[in-house]
Write a protein that holds these residues in place. Structure first.
Motif, PDB file in Angstrom:
ATOM      1  N   THR A 273       0.823  -1.203   0.000  1.00 54.51           N
ATOM      2  CA  THR A 273       0.000   0.000   0.000  1.00 54.51           C
ATOM      3  C   THR A 273       0.858   1.254   0.000  1.00 54.51           C
ATOM      4  O   THR A 273       0.549   2.253  -0.659  1.00 54.51           O
ATOM      5  N   MET A 274       1.970   1.213   0.732  1.00 55.04           N
ATOM      6  CA  MET A 274       2.851   2.384   0.829  1.00 55.04           C
ATOM      7  C   MET A 274       3.850   2.452  -0.315  1.00 55.04           C
ATOM      8  O   MET A 274       4.479   3.488  -0.534  1.00 55.04           O
ATOM      9  N   ALA A 275       4.006   1.355  -1.048  1.00 54.93           N
ATOM     10  CA  ALA A 275       5.049   1.303  -2.077  1.00 54.93           C
ATOM     11  C   ALA A 275       4.835   2.334  -3.172  1.00 54.93           C
ATOM     12  O   ALA A 275       5.800   2.942  -3.659  1.00 54.93           O
ATOM     13  N   THR A 276       3.574   2.570  -3.575  1.00 57.21           N
ATOM     14  CA  THR A 276       3.340   3.540  -4.647  1.00 57.21           C
ATOM     15  C   THR A 276       3.700   4.954  -4.206  1.00 57.21           C
ATOM     16  O   THR A 276       4.118   5.775  -5.029  1.00 57.21           O
ATOM     17  N   ALA A 277       3.548   5.243  -2.910  1.00 48.64           N
ATOM     18  CA  ALA A 277       3.905   6.565  -2.414  1.00 48.64           C
ATOM     19  C   ALA A 277       5.412   6.774  -2.451  1.00 48.64           C
ATOM     20  O   ALA A 277       5.905   7.854  -2.781  1.00 48.64           O
ATOM     21  N   PHE A 278       6.167   5.743  -2.108  1.00 46.78           N
ATOM     22  CA  PHE A 278       7.622   5.871  -2.064  1.00 46.78           C
ATOM     23  C   PHE A 278       8.273   5.758  -3.446  1.00 46.78           C
ATOM     24  O   PHE A 278       9.210   6.486  -3.765  1.00 46.78           O
ATOM     25  N   PHE A 279       7.780   4.830  -4.273  1.00 45.67           N
ATOM     26  CA  PHE A 279       8.447   4.537  -5.535  1.00 45.67           C
ATOM     27  C   PHE A 279       7.701   5.030  -6.771  1.00 45.67           C
ATOM     28  O   PHE A 279       8.268   5.094  -7.855  1.00 45.67           O
ATOM     29  N   GLY A 280       6.418   5.360  -6.620  1.00 44.81           N
ATOM     30  CA  GLY A 280       5.597   5.759  -7.757  1.00 44.81           C
ATOM     31  C   GLY A 280       4.786   4.588  -8.281  1.00 44.81           C
ATOM     32  O   GLY A 280       5.250   3.440  -8.285  1.00 44.81           O
ATOM     33  N   GLY A 281       3.554   4.867  -8.734  1.00 44.82           N
ATOM     34  CA  GLY A 281       2.680   3.793  -9.201  1.00 44.82           C
ATOM     35  C   GLY A 281       3.238   3.046 -10.395  1.00 44.82           C
ATOM     36  O   GLY A 281       3.179   1.811 -10.457  1.00 44.82           O
ATOM     37  N   ARG A 282       3.776   3.778 -11.368  1.00 48.48           N
ATOM     38  CA  ARG A 282       4.362   3.129 -12.550  1.00 48.48           C
ATOM     39  C   ARG A 282       5.566   2.290 -12.169  1.00 48.48           C
ATOM     40  O   ARG A 282       5.697   1.132 -12.583  1.00 48.48           O
ATOM     41  N   ASN A 283       6.473   2.886 -11.394  1.00 42.10           N
ATOM     42  CA  ASN A 283       7.699   2.183 -11.039  1.00 42.10           C
ATOM     43  C   ASN A 283       7.412   0.887 -10.281  1.00 42.10           C
ATOM     44  O   ASN A 283       8.020  -0.154 -10.535  1.00 42.10           O
ATOM     45  N   TRP A 284       6.461   0.972  -9.341  1.00 40.25           N
ATOM     46  CA  TRP A 284       6.179  -0.218  -8.535  1.00 40.25           C
ATOM     47  C   TRP A 284       5.454  -1.280  -9.351  1.00 40.25           C
ATOM     48  O   TRP A 284       5.643  -2.482  -9.112  1.00 40.25           O
ATOM     49  N   ALA A 285       4.637  -0.865 -10.308  1.00 38.98           N
ATOM     50  CA  ALA A 285       3.978  -1.849 -11.172  1.00 38.98           C
ATOM     51  C   ALA A 285       5.019  -2.664 -11.943  1.00 38.98           C
ATOM     52  O   ALA A 285       4.867  -3.883 -12.127  1.00 38.98           O
ATOM     53  N   ILE A 286       6.077  -2.008 -12.389  1.00 38.93           N
ATOM     54  CA  ILE A 286       7.145  -2.712 -13.116  1.00 38.93           C
ATOM     55  C   ILE A 286       7.880  -3.678 -12.181  1.00 38.93           C
ATOM     56  O   ILE A 286       8.064  -4.862 -12.491  1.00 38.93           O
ATOM     57  N   VAL A 287       8.320  -3.161 -11.037  1.00 42.40           N
ATOM     58  CA  VAL A 287       9.111  -3.976 -10.104  1.00 42.40           C
ATOM     59  C   VAL A 287       8.315  -5.173  -9.599  1.00 42.40           C
ATOM     60  O   VAL A 287       8.806  -6.311  -9.584  1.00 42.40           O
ATOM     61  N   SER A 288       7.066  -4.925  -9.181  1.00 45.34           N
ATOM     62  CA  SER A 288       6.265  -6.014  -8.625  1.00 45.34           C
ATOM     63  C   SER A 288       5.916  -7.055  -9.684  1.00 45.34           C
ATOM     64  O   SER A 288       5.744  -8.241  -9.371  1.00 45.34           O
ATOM     65  N   GLY A 289       5.807  -6.629 -10.952  1.00 44.27           N
ATOM     66  CA  GLY A 289       5.543  -7.587 -12.020  1.00 44.27           C
ATOM     67  C   GLY A 289       6.743  -8.468 -12.313  1.00 44.27           C
ATOM     68  O   GLY A 289       6.621  -9.694 -12.428  1.00 44.27           O
ATOM     69  N   VAL A 290       7.913  -7.862 -12.401  1.00 39.53           N
ATOM     70  CA  VAL A 290       9.130  -8.633 -12.668  1.00 39.53           C
ATOM     71  C   VAL A 290       9.416  -9.612 -11.529  1.00 39.53           C
ATOM     72  O   VAL A 290       9.880 -10.737 -11.756  1.00 39.53           O
ATOM     73  N   ALA A 291       9.120  -9.211 -10.293  1.00 41.13           N
ATOM     74  CA  ALA A 291       9.376 -10.087  -9.144  1.00 41.13           C
ATOM     75  C   ALA A 291       8.595 -11.396  -9.223  1.00 41.13           C
ATOM     76  O   ALA A 291       9.018 -12.413  -8.663  1.00 41.13           O
ATOM     77  N   LEU A 292       7.459 -11.400  -9.926  1.00 39.39           N
ATOM     78  CA  LEU A 292       6.629 -12.607 -10.013  1.00 39.39           C
ATOM     79  C   LEU A 292       7.213 -13.667 -10.938  1.00 39.39           C
ATOM     80  O   LEU A 292       6.700 -14.793 -10.986  1.00 39.39           O
ATOM     81  N   LEU A 293       8.266 -13.317 -11.673  1.00 33.80           N
ATOM     82  CA  LEU A 293       8.923 -14.335 -12.495  1.00 33.80           C
ATOM     83  C   LEU A 293       9.483 -15.458 -11.621  1.00 33.80           C
ATOM     84  O   LEU A 293       9.497 -16.623 -12.032  1.00 33.80           O
ATOM     85  N   ALA A 294       9.932 -15.131 -10.421  1.00 34.00           N
ATOM     86  CA  ALA A 294      10.541 -16.138  -9.539  1.00 34.00           C
ATOM     87  C   ALA A 294       9.548 -17.223  -9.118  1.00 34.00           C
ATOM     88  O   ALA A 294       9.828 -18.419  -9.294  1.00 34.00           O
ATOM     89  N   PRO A 295       8.379 -16.882  -8.556  1.00 29.93           N
ATOM     90  CA  PRO A 295       7.454 -17.958  -8.179  1.00 29.93           C
ATOM     91  C   PRO A 295       6.943 -18.757  -9.362  1.00 29.93           C
ATOM     92  O   PRO A 295       6.676 -19.958  -9.233  1.00 29.93           O
ATOM     93  N   ALA A 296       6.811 -18.139 -10.540  1.00 31.61           N
ATOM     94  CA  ALA A 296       6.354 -18.883 -11.716  1.00 31.61           C
ATOM     95  C   ALA A 296       7.406 -19.890 -12.164  1.00 31.61           C
ATOM     96  O   ALA A 296       7.092 -21.056 -12.471  1.00 31.61           O
ATOM     97  N   LEU A 297       8.666 -19.457 -12.202  1.00 29.14           N
ATOM     98  CA  LEU A 297       9.746 -20.363 -12.603  1.00 29.14           C
ATOM     99  C   LEU A 297       9.927 -21.500 -11.604  1.00 29.14           C
ATOM    100  O   LEU A 297      10.108 -22.669 -11.981  1.00 29.14           O
ATOM    101  N   LEU A 298       9.890 -21.181 -10.311  1.00 27.05           N
ATOM    102  CA  LEU A 298      10.080 -22.210  -9.292  1.00 27.05           C
ATOM    103  C   LEU A 298       8.915 -23.199  -9.255  1.00 27.05           C
ATOM    104  O   LEU A 298       9.117 -24.397  -9.008  1.00 27.05           O
ATOM    105  N   ALA A 299       7.702 -22.721  -9.505  1.00 27.08           N
ATOM    106  CA  ALA A 299       6.560 -23.640  -9.573  1.00 27.08           C
ATOM    107  C   ALA A 299       6.733 -24.613 -10.736  1.00 27.08           C
ATOM    108  O   ALA A 299       6.436 -25.816 -10.612  1.00 27.08           O
ATOM    109  N   TRP A 300       7.210 -24.108 -11.855  1.00 21.82           N
ATOM    110  CA  TRP A 300       7.490 -24.965 -13.013  1.00 21.82           C
ATOM    111  C   TRP A 300       8.466 -26.084 -12.620  1.00 21.82           C
ATOM    112  O   TRP A 300       8.222 -27.261 -12.863  1.00 21.82           O
ATOM    113  N   TRP A 301       9.590 -25.702 -12.006  1.00 22.38           N
ATOM    114  CA  TRP A 301      10.608 -26.687 -11.625  1.00 22.38           C
ATOM    115  C   TRP A 301      10.060 -27.706 -10.627  1.00 22.38           C
ATOM    116  O   TRP A 301      10.294 -28.913 -10.742  1.00 22.38           O
TER     117      TRP A 301
END
Length: 477
Positions: A107-135
């Protein structure tokens, strides 16, 4: 209400050195005022709509990753992976819990990093659980603890909801918040049935043997939405939530009451969304095996039957959330919320009676009993979606009304209302998601009981809806 209890929370100045270091510097819109009608008609509406579209896209994929284990369990026959139905309910509860906890910092992340910036970071971070679930799905035989750790990472997708909603809340004027927040949340919620449909297509085409195809699909989608967020979203220069606002909003009794109501609506949606397929799977297996260990062919058949039905409820709940927000704009959030809980209590009673009749009958559930269970669940999903939209509409209206007692210029009142609304959106979202954890744990305990069925859990859910209806009636009507 005394004005001494309401202190405006600045949204334009940095609360800390950390804020100064992390404030967005690129793609920033300054002095955004959605209540300026002339500016809205001159072009701000188009900017807000563009941000809304990509906010929905990133949140949608986040929800899919968050709920991916509700699909993976359908690819996990006990004979191959060694996990009991009770183990699988824990497996889908873990990402729910992690996602709920992460909604506070998100909730506070958009205030500190910006809505656009956090949307990018939080999206890229989801690559890890998707890859690990595959393995992990390609290498059965790992202990339950490893599965739980990987499932916990999927909880990152649950946090995306809070940052997305807080961001969009700042973009839209008061008169359109119910619609905008409902559309943003509903589009995100559709991520739950979407991943279930992908799982259904894979099971129908290849059986329950190729779960990695589901993971690969979402790796591609994550790349697409992250690039889209980078190209088309914007940051706002003012804060929409900060730690001080998060603490201040907790001093208001209504914050806790609304969070309780959101447990009943969103908690039901996400909890049933994660558990519905597993409940159906166990219902079909019980009818096929009579309590004996299922064969691989029976497991595959039950998984396919469950997958064909399970996505319908979350899909309806996602669509009705948009309608619930719009209806709340017109009729009032409290009115819509009250009647939603009345309907959910009726639907819960229908599921309970059908499940109880199934428990008392030997063999597979009759068509009438199955219709009662499925129909009641579908109604619960649809109504929970309406309630999700109406409860969130209550939040900005509540603080907009309270801001009128603040002594000072309009800009300070609007800033306080925006900060309080953004903070409560995150807190209510986190507490509401915990309801999903409680639903899965209640179902696990119910299946471990003497009857080895979900009936006892259904009774508890129905009683809660009655209590929520009474609370809404007494406090807000």
């Amino acid at each position: 209400m005394s004005t001494t209890t309401l202190r405006p929370t600045s949204t334009s100045t940095a609360p800390s050195r950390f804020r100064q270091l992390t404030a967005p510097r690129r793609r920033v819109i300054r002095d955004w005022d959605p209540e300026d009608t002339a500016a809205w008609e001159a072009g701000n509406a188009r900017i807000a709509r563009r941000n809304l579209v990509w906010s929905v896209a990133t949140e949608h994929v986040g929800f899919s990753i968050w709920s991916i284990w509700s699909v993976m369990v359908l690819f996990m026959p006990q004979a191959v992976y060694g996990f009991t139905p009770a183990d699988k309910f824990v497996l889908v509860a873990v990402p729910t819990l992690v996602g709920a906890i992460l909604r506070i910092p998100y909730t506070m992340a958009t205030a500190f990093f910006g809505g656009r910036n956090w949307a990018i970071v939080s999206g890229v971070a989801l690559l890890a659980p998707a890859l690990l679930a595959w393995w992990l799905m390609a290498n059965p035989g790992q202990p339950l603890g490893v599965f739980l750790a990987v499932a916990a990472l999927a909880g990152l997708g649950g946090g995306n909801f809070a940052s997305s909603m807080t961001n969009i809340n700042a973009f839209y004027p008061q008169r359109m918040k119910g619609w905008a927040l409902g559309l943003n949340a509903g589009g995100g919620n559709i991520g739950v049935p979407a991943v279930q449909v992908v799982g259904l297509l894979v099971i129908a085409a290849l059986g329950n043997r190729r779960p990695e195809i589901v993971c690969a699909t979402y790796l591609v989608l994550l790349a697409v939405v992250s690039v889209g967020a980078a190209l088309f979203m914007d940051n706002l220069d003012h804060q929409t939530a900060n730690p001080r606002a998060m603490l201040e909003v907790l001093r208001h009794a209504d914050s806790w009451v609304i969070s309780l109501l959101y447990i009943g609506t969103f908690g039901s949606f996400i909890g049933f969304g994660f558990a519905f397929g597993q409940v159906l799977n166990q219902t079909f297996l019980a009818g096929m095996t009579g309590g004996a260990a299922p064969t691989p062919a029976q497991s595959a058949s039950a998984s396919l039957s469950a997958a064909q039905i399970a996505f319908v409820g979350p899909l309806l709940g996602s669509l009705t959330r948009v309608w619930g927000g719009r209806l709340a704009d017109r009729r009032g959030g409290a009115v819509v919320t009250l009647w939603t809980f009345v309907g959910m209590a009726v639907a819960g009673l229908l599921v309970t009676l059908a499940a109880r009749a199934d428990d008392a009958t030997a063999g597979a559930a009759t068509p009438g009993q199955l219709a009662g269970i499925v129909g009641g669940f579908v109604l619960l999903f649809a109504l929970s979606g309406v309630g999700n939209g109406s409860v969130y509409k209550m939040i900005p209206v509540l603080f907009e009304a309270r801001s009128q007692s603040i002594v000072g210029p309009h800009v300070e009142r609007a800033a306080w209302s925006r900060a309080m609304s953004g903070a409560l959106i995150g807190i209510a979202g986190a507490i509401g998601a915990l309801g999903g954890v409680l639903i899965n744990l209640a179902l696990r305990a119910s299946y471990q009981g003497p009857a080895q069925s979900a009936t006892a859990a259904f009774v508890a859910f129905t009683v809660f809806y009655v209590v929520a209806a009474v609370v809404t009636k007494v406090r807000y009507r």
